[in-house]
Design a protein around this motif. Structure first.
Motif, short mmCIF file in Angstrom:
data_model
loop_
_atom_site.label_atom_id
_atom_site.label_comp_id
_atom_site.label_asym_id
_atom_site.label_seq_id
_atom_site.Cartn_x
_atom_site.Cartn_y
_atom_site.Cartn_z
N UNK A 1 -31.29 22.05 22.62
CA UNK A 1 -30.85 20.93 21.78
C UNK A 1 -32.00 20.08 21.23
N UNK A 2 -33.05 19.88 22.01
CA UNK A 2 -34.18 19.10 21.54
C UNK A 2 -34.91 19.82 20.40
N UNK A 3 -35.10 21.11 20.57
CA UNK A 3 -35.75 21.89 19.53
C UNK A 3 -34.92 21.88 18.25
N UNK A 4 -33.61 22.04 18.40
CA UNK A 4 -32.72 22.02 17.23
C UNK A 4 -32.74 20.64 16.55
N UNK A 5 -32.80 19.58 17.34
CA UNK A 5 -32.87 18.23 16.77
C UNK A 5 -34.18 18.03 16.01
N UNK A 6 -35.29 18.50 16.57
CA UNK A 6 -36.58 18.38 15.90
C UNK A 6 -36.59 19.20 14.61
N UNK A 7 -35.99 20.39 14.64
CA UNK A 7 -35.91 21.21 13.43
C UNK A 7 -35.04 20.54 12.38
N UNK A 8 -33.93 19.94 12.80
CA UNK A 8 -33.08 19.22 11.87
C UNK A 8 -33.79 18.03 11.26
N UNK A 9 -34.55 17.28 12.05
CA UNK A 9 -35.32 16.15 11.54
C UNK A 9 -36.40 16.62 10.58
N UNK A 10 -37.02 17.74 10.89
CA UNK A 10 -38.05 18.28 10.02
C UNK A 10 -37.47 18.64 8.65
N UNK A 11 -36.33 19.32 8.70
CA UNK A 11 -35.67 19.74 7.44
C UNK A 11 -35.24 18.53 6.63
#
Length: 126
Positions: A116-126
């Motif tokens: 979930x943290x990795x997915x959140x960081x990827x979402x914030x990046x996008x």
């Protein structure tokens, strides 16, 4: 453990540049952290995460399954290193260098890997 330590130092530098560096690993503990330090930490993390054990190393004491596992590299740590580097480049207004890492960030570490943290960081990046 080493990779986590370096990643923590890089993220701490991103969120609080200018703080006093007080880590025993640093050569100058009285200096203030700079954004370039986060880039340095991300480079260290990237190099360590992509390091592989070559057959020429003295690895005869390790089982072959361990050697094969070590040779793969750490995709997750490499991905986090790219995230830290891009954030650092953005803060330094070096957009061209940040864009060079776009494909590395878009390549999710492992098929079926859910964090979930990795997915959140990827979402914030996008």
């Amino acid at each position: 453990v080493y990779r986590q330590h370096v990643l923590e130092k890089a993220l701490l530098t991103l969120v609080s540049p200018g703080r006093r560096v007080g880590d025993a690993c640093d050569a100058e503990p009285s200096r203030r952290a700079q954004m370039g330090d986060a880039l340095s930490y991300s480079q260290q993390l990237m190099e360590n995460a992509t390091a592989a054990v070559s057959p020429s190393n003295d690895s005869s004491l390790l089982p072959s399954s361990t050697i094969q596992g070590l040779g793969v590299g750490d995709e997750v740590a490499s991905w986090w290193a790219a995230i830290v580097a891009v954030a650092s480049y953005w803060l330094l207004c070096e957009e061209e260098k940040a864009e060079q890492l776009h494909s590395r960030i878009e390549a999710y570490p492992k098929p079926g890997y859910v964090d979930p943290l990795l997915e959140a960081a990827l979402g914030a990046y996008r």
